[in-house]
Design a protein around this motif. Structure first.
Motif, mmCIF file in Angstrom:
data_model
loop_
_atom_site.group_PDB
_atom_site.id
_atom_site.type_symbol
_atom_site.label_atom_id
_atom_site.label_comp_id
_atom_site.label_asym_id
_atom_site.label_seq_id
_atom_site.Cartn_x
_atom_site.Cartn_y
_atom_site.Cartn_z
ATOM 1 N N THR A 56 -22.627 -26.029 12.785
ATOM 2 C CA THR A 56 -22.905 -25.196 14.026
ATOM 3 C C THR A 56 -23.684 -23.801 13.118
ATOM 4 O O THR A 56 -24.512 -23.430 14.009
ATOM 5 C CB THR A 56 -21.484 -24.813 14.411
ATOM 6 N N PHE A 57 -23.088 -23.464 12.099
ATOM 7 C CA PHE A 57 -23.601 -22.099 11.605
ATOM 8 C C PHE A 57 -25.042 -22.352 10.993
ATOM 9 O O PHE A 57 -25.644 -21.164 10.880
ATOM 10 C CB PHE A 57 -22.777 -21.544 10.567
ATOM 11 N N ILE A 58 -25.336 -23.346 10.265
ATOM 12 C CA ILE A 58 -26.579 -23.265 9.665
ATOM 13 C C ILE A 58 -27.527 -23.988 10.715
ATOM 14 O O ILE A 58 -27.691 -24.673 11.209
ATOM 15 C CB ILE A 58 -26.556 -24.201 8.458
ATOM 16 N N MET A 69 -24.094 -17.012 15.986
ATOM 17 C CA MET A 69 -22.901 -17.527 15.608
ATOM 18 C C MET A 69 -21.883 -16.422 15.226
ATOM 19 O O MET A 69 -20.492 -16.451 15.590
ATOM 20 C CB MET A 69 -23.106 -18.609 14.889
ATOM 21 N N LEU A 70 -22.398 -15.465 14.273
ATOM 22 C CA LEU A 70 -21.601 -14.393 13.784
ATOM 23 C C LEU A 70 -21.317 -13.418 14.726
ATOM 24 O O LEU A 70 -20.243 -12.588 14.800
ATOM 25 C CB LEU A 70 -22.460 -13.880 12.647
ATOM 26 N N GLU A 71 -22.252 -13.158 15.965
ATOM 27 C CA GLU A 71 -21.737 -12.350 16.811
ATOM 28 C C GLU A 71 -20.824 -12.648 17.800
ATOM 29 O O GLU A 71 -20.188 -12.076 18.688
ATOM 30 C CB GLU A 71 -23.173 -11.706 17.676
ATOM 31 N N LEU A 76 -17.750 -20.974 18.448
ATOM 32 C CA LEU A 76 -16.949 -21.789 17.276
ATOM 33 C C LEU A 76 -15.601 -22.300 18.012
ATOM 34 O O LEU A 76 -15.251 -23.513 17.777
ATOM 35 C CB LEU A 76 -16.503 -20.927 16.128
ATOM 36 N N LYS A 77 -15.029 -21.457 18.756
ATOM 37 C CA LYS A 77 -13.773 -21.864 19.509
ATOM 38 C C LYS A 77 -13.892 -22.955 20.453
ATOM 39 O O LYS A 77 -13.106 -24.132 20.522
ATOM 40 C CB LYS A 77 -13.067 -20.860 20.179
ATOM 41 N N ARG A 78 -15.181 -22.951 21.164
ATOM 42 C CA ARG A 78 -15.498 -24.121 21.985
ATOM 43 C C ARG A 78 -15.595 -25.316 21.210
ATOM 44 O O ARG A 78 -15.345 -26.384 21.629
ATOM 45 C CB ARG A 78 -16.768 -23.587 22.998
ATOM 46 N N ILE A 319 -12.474 -17.050 10.424
ATOM 47 C CA ILE A 319 -13.745 -17.796 9.998
ATOM 48 C C ILE A 319 -14.979 -16.948 10.170
ATOM 49 O O ILE A 319 -15.588 -16.982 9.012
ATOM 50 C CB ILE A 319 -14.043 -19.030 10.434
ATOM 51 N N VAL A 320 -15.420 -16.369 11.211
ATOM 52 C CA VAL A 320 -16.541 -15.784 11.467
ATOM 53 C C VAL A 320 -16.584 -14.670 10.739
ATOM 54 O O VAL A 320 -17.487 -14.073 10.016
ATOM 55 C CB VAL A 320 -16.442 -15.438 12.800
ATOM 56 N N ALA A 321 -15.323 -13.816 10.695
ATOM 57 C CA ALA A 321 -15.222 -12.542 9.802
ATOM 58 C C ALA A 321 -15.543 -12.770 8.497
ATOM 59 O O ALA A 321 -16.272 -11.876 7.497
ATOM 60 C CB ALA A 321 -13.982 -11.935 9.700
ATOM 61 N N PHE A 322 -15.185 -13.962 7.783
ATOM 62 C CA PHE A 322 -15.403 -14.369 6.466
ATOM 63 C C PHE A 322 -16.912 -14.563 6.202
ATOM 64 O O PHE A 322 -17.445 -14.014 5.199
ATOM 65 C CB PHE A 322 -14.200 -15.663 6.022
#
Length: 373
Positions: A56-58, A69-71, A76-78, A319-322
């Motif tokens: 999802t992130f890459i 994705m970072l914002e 990610l929850k969905r 996870i997003v914060a990390f």
């Protein structure tokens, strides 16, 4: 690599709380509301987390983390909830696939050495993540753990023989071996005798069953224990040259040998290698039986949808914060975990004489044990 940050960014505790009265092996623990939930990390769950996070992130075209994705952690929850729903819908097929794959994978071993399946062990999936070092490739990890590390772990567990199980295995080997000898003698006298029925089965069936029990019981009955062994003067395995030194077998020495290849054990295990609690924690959580791991995989098919749907969405913000704090962009490579750059000013651990920049990201020793210099 960024895949290593997957295990770090889940905000999952890999060791028991400091207030724990007894030493324990790493366990997968998540906090859901005010409740701590512990469960084994199965391959099914690992694959799901990779699909939800990494895929999802890459961005496949640039190999960089998508800004949106970072914002927005809600994406990610969905994704977690979607994965949980898909797992729930496909769980019957996944369960069938798990049994068929396990049977095909181990069929040859069961045929060649049926007893080996009852006593063989493997490093757990969670332990492999715990022991993997930053920038360590998969095949180097396998060389370290599957070869000498595997032998060292077996040697440590051999320091704690289960005499009751050994006695039972030897008795079963004696009885089954006697039955096999009698049936083979009967077959040598007259093959027609083997077609006689005994409790609804012919004697060929009883011969095969007794042979299976004999092979399994022999694998559970080790040879005579050794009081020690010889090593070369330099500590190596070449005994042809130089002085030889006799080393007593002991749990402390065996666990130190394990530490040579794992390069990490829980601190509470140090100087307590002969404690049955340490041994049980090692063999149950870090180095379980392959049969137990297969059962856990089957059970994981049922619990993975619940974890993805109810537990992991609450971890999405962490996870997003990390990933936001510990991702770095390298030209020609893409986004990577900033820990793999070994920036000691930013991530150094003061305990290892590495200056850590004041005002930098959160201390890494809580997330990954610190970057050691």
């Amino acid at each position: 690599s960024l895949s290593l940050s997957l295990s770090l960014s889940l905000s999952l505790s890999l060791s028991p709380p400091s207030s724990s009265p007894t030493p324990a092996a790493p366990t997968l623990t998540v906090k859901w509301w005010s409740t701590e939930i512990r469960f084994p990390l199965t391959l099914t769950l690992e694959w799901s987390l990779r699909w939800c996070v990494l895929d999802t992130f890459i961005d496949d075209s640039t190999f960089r983390i998508r800004t949106e994705m970072l914002e927005n952690p809600e994406i990610l929850k969905r994704r977690f909830r979607l994965a949980g729903a898909l797992h729930l819908a496909l769980s019957p097929l996944l369960l069938i696939y798990t049994f068929i794959y396990g049977f095909i994978k181990h069929a040859e071993r069961i045929y060649r050495s049926p007893g080996q399946m009852l006593s063989s062990r493997q490093w757990s999936c969670l332990t492999r993540w715990q022991l993997r070092e930053i920038n360590e490739l998969d095949h180097f990890l396998d060389m370290r753990l599957q070869g000498p590390g595997h032998r060292a772990a077996l040697e440590y567990l051999s320091q704690f023989p289960n005499y009751a199980l050994i006695a039972l295995a030897r008795f079963a080997a004696f009885v089954s071996g006697s039955v096999v000898a009698i049936l083979l003698l009967a077959a040598a006298i007259d093959e027609a005798l083997m077609e006689r029925q005994l409790l609804g089965r012919n004697l060929f069936w009883w011969l095969a069953a007794s042979s299976l029990i004999l092979a399994a019981s022999r694998s559970l009955s080790p040879g005579p224990p050794l009081n020690g062994h010889y090593i070369a003067e330099d500590g190596g395995n070449d005994l042809r040259n130089g002085e030889l030194h006799y080393v007593d077998n002991s749990p402390e020495r065996a666990l130190r040998e394990v530490l040579r290849f794992t390069r990490w054990i829980p601190k509470k295990w140090i100087s307590r290698a002969n404690d049955p609690v340490v041994m049980n924690g090692f063999k149950d959580s870090m180095f379980p039986l392959e049969a137990v791991a297969m059962i856990q995989e089957a059970v994981g098919v049922a619990i993975t949808p619940l974890i993805l749907f109810f537990v992991m969405p609450s971890q999405a913000d962490s996870i997003v914060a990390f990933l936001k704090d510990f991702s770095a962009s390298v030209e020609g490579v893409g986004s990577i975990c900033s820990l793999s750059l070994f920036d000691l000013d930013q991530h150094g651990n003061p305990k290892y004489s590495c200056h850590r920049e004041v005002g930098g990201p959160m201390a890494m020793k809580e997330a990954a044990g610190g970057v050691k210099g």
